[in-house]
Design a protein around this motif. Sequence first.
Motif, mmCIF file in Angstrom:
data_model
loop_
_atom_site.group_PDB
_atom_site.id
_atom_site.type_symbol
_atom_site.label_atom_id
_atom_site.label_comp_id
_atom_site.label_asym_id
_atom_site.label_seq_id
_atom_site.Cartn_x
_atom_site.Cartn_y
_atom_site.Cartn_z
ATOM 1 N N ILE A 1 0.871 -1.175 0.000
ATOM 2 C CA ILE A 1 0.000 0.000 0.000
ATOM 3 C C ILE A 1 0.903 1.217 0.000
ATOM 4 O O ILE A 1 1.508 1.575 1.018
ATOM 5 C CB ILE A 1 -0.936 0.001 1.236
ATOM 6 N N GLU A 2 1.005 1.868 -1.157
ATOM 7 C CA GLU A 2 1.950 2.977 -1.290
ATOM 8 C C GLU A 2 1.410 4.101 -2.171
ATOM 9 O O GLU A 2 2.174 4.894 -2.716
ATOM 10 C CB GLU A 2 3.293 2.466 -1.806
ATOM 11 N N ASP A 3 0.078 4.145 -2.283
ATOM 12 C CA ASP A 3 -0.601 5.210 -3.017
ATOM 13 C C ASP A 3 -1.851 5.588 -2.216
ATOM 14 O O ASP A 3 -2.401 4.773 -1.472
ATOM 15 C CB ASP A 3 -1.026 4.744 -4.407
ATOM 16 N N MET A 4 -2.322 6.811 -2.417
ATOM 17 C CA MET A 4 -3.526 7.229 -1.698
ATOM 18 C C MET A 4 -4.727 6.385 -2.103
ATOM 19 O O MET A 4 -5.597 6.093 -1.274
ATOM 20 C CB MET A 4 -3.799 8.710 -1.947
ATOM 21 N N ALA A 5 -4.771 5.963 -3.367
ATOM 22 C CA ALA A 5 -5.878 5.099 -3.794
ATOM 23 C C ALA A 5 -5.857 3.787 -3.025
ATOM 24 O O ALA A 5 -6.908 3.240 -2.666
ATOM 25 C CB ALA A 5 -5.786 4.835 -5.294
ATOM 26 N N GLY A 6 -4.663 3.273 -2.755
ATOM 27 C CA GLY A 6 -4.547 2.048 -1.983
ATOM 28 C C GLY A 6 -5.074 2.218 -0.570
ATOM 29 O O GLY A 6 -5.725 1.316 -0.025
ATOM 30 N N ILE A 7 -4.792 3.374 0.024
ATOM 31 C CA ILE A 7 -5.313 3.647 1.372
ATOM 32 C C ILE A 7 -6.826 3.779 1.330
ATOM 33 O O ILE A 7 -7.539 3.222 2.174
ATOM 34 C CB ILE A 7 -4.662 4.916 1.952
ATOM 35 N N ASP A 8 -7.333 4.493 0.323
ATOM 36 C CA ASP A 8 -8.792 4.661 0.208
ATOM 37 C C ASP A 8 -9.498 3.316 0.076
ATOM 38 O O ASP A 8 -10.610 3.135 0.587
ATOM 39 C CB ASP A 8 -9.124 5.530 -1.015
ATOM 40 N N ASN A 9 -8.847 2.373 -0.589
ATOM 41 C CA ASN A 9 -9.480 1.079 -0.886
ATOM 42 C C ASN A 9 -8.952 -0.062 -0.022
ATOM 43 O O ASN A 9 -9.188 -1.226 -0.335
ATOM 44 C CB ASN A 9 -9.256 0.735 -2.364
ATOM 45 N N LEU B 1 -9.227 -4.956 9.518
ATOM 46 C CA LEU B 1 -8.824 -5.546 8.248
ATOM 47 C C LEU B 1 -8.689 -7.062 8.305
ATOM 48 O O LEU B 1 -8.852 -7.739 7.300
ATOM 49 C CB LEU B 1 -7.492 -4.937 7.791
ATOM 50 N N GLY B 2 -8.340 -7.585 9.453
ATOM 51 C CA GLY B 2 -8.157 -9.026 9.579
ATOM 52 C C GLY B 2 -6.891 -9.547 8.934
ATOM 53 O O GLY B 2 -6.736 -10.758 8.743
ATOM 54 N N LYS B 3 -5.977 -8.659 8.574
ATOM 55 C CA LYS B 3 -4.706 -9.057 7.968
ATOM 56 C C LYS B 3 -3.578 -8.301 8.674
ATOM 57 O O LYS B 3 -3.743 -7.134 9.038
ATOM 58 C CB LYS B 3 -4.679 -8.719 6.466
ATOM 59 N N PRO B 4 -2.419 -8.946 8.860
ATOM 60 C CA PRO B 4 -1.295 -8.247 9.484
ATOM 61 C C PRO B 4 -0.734 -7.178 8.562
ATOM 62 O O PRO B 4 -0.865 -7.256 7.339
ATOM 63 C CB PRO B 4 -0.277 -9.357 9.727
ATOM 64 N N LEU B 5 -0.105 -6.192 9.183
ATOM 65 C CA LEU B 5 0.587 -5.149 8.436
ATOM 66 C C LEU B 5 2.078 -5.433 8.413
ATOM 67 O O LEU B 5 2.623 -6.085 9.298
ATOM 68 C CB LEU B 5 0.354 -3.779 9.080
ATOM 69 N N GLY B 6 2.736 -4.911 7.389
ATOM 70 C CA GLY B 6 4.187 -4.933 7.308
ATOM 71 C C GLY B 6 4.682 -3.515 7.129
ATOM 72 O O GLY B 6 3.958 -2.652 6.617
ATOM 73 N N ASN C 1 0.626 -0.680 16.488
ATOM 74 C CA ASN C 1 -0.324 -0.300 15.448
ATOM 75 C C ASN C 1 -0.618 -1.429 14.460
ATOM 76 O O ASN C 1 -1.141 -1.179 13.378
ATOM 77 C CB ASN C 1 0.189 0.929 14.701
ATOM 78 N N GLY C 2 -0.293 -2.652 14.834
ATOM 79 C CA GLY C 2 -0.692 -3.791 14.018
ATOM 80 C C GLY C 2 0.362 -4.365 13.103
ATOM 81 O O GLY C 2 0.089 -5.309 12.360
ATOM 82 N N VAL C 3 1.579 -3.811 13.116
ATOM 83 C CA VAL C 3 2.644 -4.335 12.262
ATOM 84 C C VAL C 3 3.205 -5.613 12.876
ATOM 85 O O VAL C 3 3.560 -5.648 14.058
ATOM 86 C CB VAL C 3 3.771 -3.294 12.070
ATOM 87 N N ALA D 1 -1.374 9.998 6.529
ATOM 88 C CA ALA D 1 -1.774 8.899 5.644
ATOM 89 C C ALA D 1 -1.484 7.547 6.294
ATOM 90 O O ALA D 1 -2.311 6.628 6.243
ATOM 91 C CB ALA D 1 -1.036 9.013 4.307
ATOM 92 N N VAL D 2 -0.321 7.418 6.911
ATOM 93 C CA VAL D 2 0.028 6.162 7.590
ATOM 94 C C VAL D 2 -0.910 5.908 8.756
ATOM 95 O O VAL D 2 -1.321 4.763 9.003
ATOM 96 C CB VAL D 2 1.499 6.196 8.048
ATOM 97 N N GLN D 3 -1.272 6.955 9.458
ATOM 98 C CA GLN D 3 -2.193 6.794 10.582
ATOM 99 C C GLN D 3 -3.566 6.293 10.117
ATOM 100 O O GLN D 3 -4.248 5.578 10.857
ATOM 101 C CB GLN D 3 -2.350 8.116 11.345
ATOM 102 N N ARG D 4 -3.943 6.648 8.903
ATOM 103 C CA ARG D 4 -5.191 6.111 8.365
ATOM 104 C C ARG D 4 -5.116 4.588 8.220
ATOM 105 O O ARG D 4 -6.097 3.880 8.483
ATOM 106 C CB ARG D 4 -5.502 6.737 6.998
ATOM 107 N N ILE D 5 -3.952 4.103 7.809
ATOM 108 C CA ILE D 5 -3.766 2.651 7.690
ATOM 109 C C ILE D 5 -3.813 2.011 9.071
ATOM 110 O O ILE D 5 -4.489 0.995 9.284
ATOM 111 C CB ILE D 5 -2.435 2.328 6.997
ATOM 112 N N PHE D 6 -3.111 2.619 10.021
ATOM 113 C CA PHE D 6 -3.115 2.085 11.374
ATOM 114 C C PHE D 6 -4.526 2.053 11.957
ATOM 115 O O PHE D 6 -4.922 1.090 12.625
ATOM 116 C CB PHE D 6 -2.210 2.919 12.278
ATOM 117 N N ALA D 7 -5.300 3.107 11.709
ATOM 118 C CA ALA D 7 -6.656 3.177 12.242
ATOM 119 C C ALA D 7 -7.549 2.094 11.656
ATOM 120 O O ALA D 7 -8.440 1.566 12.332
ATOM 121 C CB ALA D 7 -7.261 4.561 11.964
#
Length: 253
Positions: free
Chosen positions: A147-155, A203-208, A223-225, A192-198
């Motif tokens: 996830i490295e684009d704003m569209a990716g965060i939105d979706n 999400l039910g999936k781990p973060l990296g 934050n789930g990483v 933007a990163v905080q949106r992912i953390f929130a």
Amino acid sequence: MTTSFRKRLAQGEDVFGIFAKTASHQTVEVLGRSGLDFIVIDAEHAPFSRSDLDLCILAAIATGLPALVRIPEISEAAILTALDLGAAGVMVPHVQNAGQAARAVSAAKYAGRRGFSNSPRAGDYGLRPIAPHAKESDASVAVIAMIEDMAGIDNIPEIAAVDGIDALFIGRVDLTIALGRYDVGHPDVEAAVQRIFAAAPQLGKPLGALADSPALCPPLHENGVRMFLLGTDQGLLRGAVSNTVSQAKAALP
């Protein structure tokens, strides 16, 4: 080995790796004896030919080190190459929507559109029968969406919901550039990163994430990483040598 890595992700275990950017199987062999849980061979930003990938993945397997390949783009051919050579999975750059995520998963699974052959290393050079090879491969291969684009965060909820996506990796540097910034610590990037953390708990999936300083690991973990990349082989080599040189010079009268 590959089943173990994907299973560890699914169980939410903490795993630690680095990016391998040097096209050297000896380097990978050394890394396999360093206590890492995995490596990511960076075929997106480093000069890895197919032969280089072949030797580096072989070195990883020889030392029991799961090797993911960061492919250069969402491409069936790139995914097939990495997996036929025996990679534990693929890291897919710039996943911006569920359709792209599903395309990557399909290319990685025989139940999808992965071209079948049991003749490469992944099929033990023809020794594995069709059914066991297909089923075990589909069960073991990990697919990591970057996830490295704003569209990716939105979706991101829709991306995470795609069956076969095993983790979501925060590409903070590319996200920084996508936002028109040049500082990974800029407030816009942090927001933007905080949106992912929130979103992470739902999400039910781990973060990296990249954690190129051990001090970053605890806050990222909170934050789930669960998948930590501790830097690159090049950066760690440069740092170790620079530190040793500085200590040697300082030790002289």
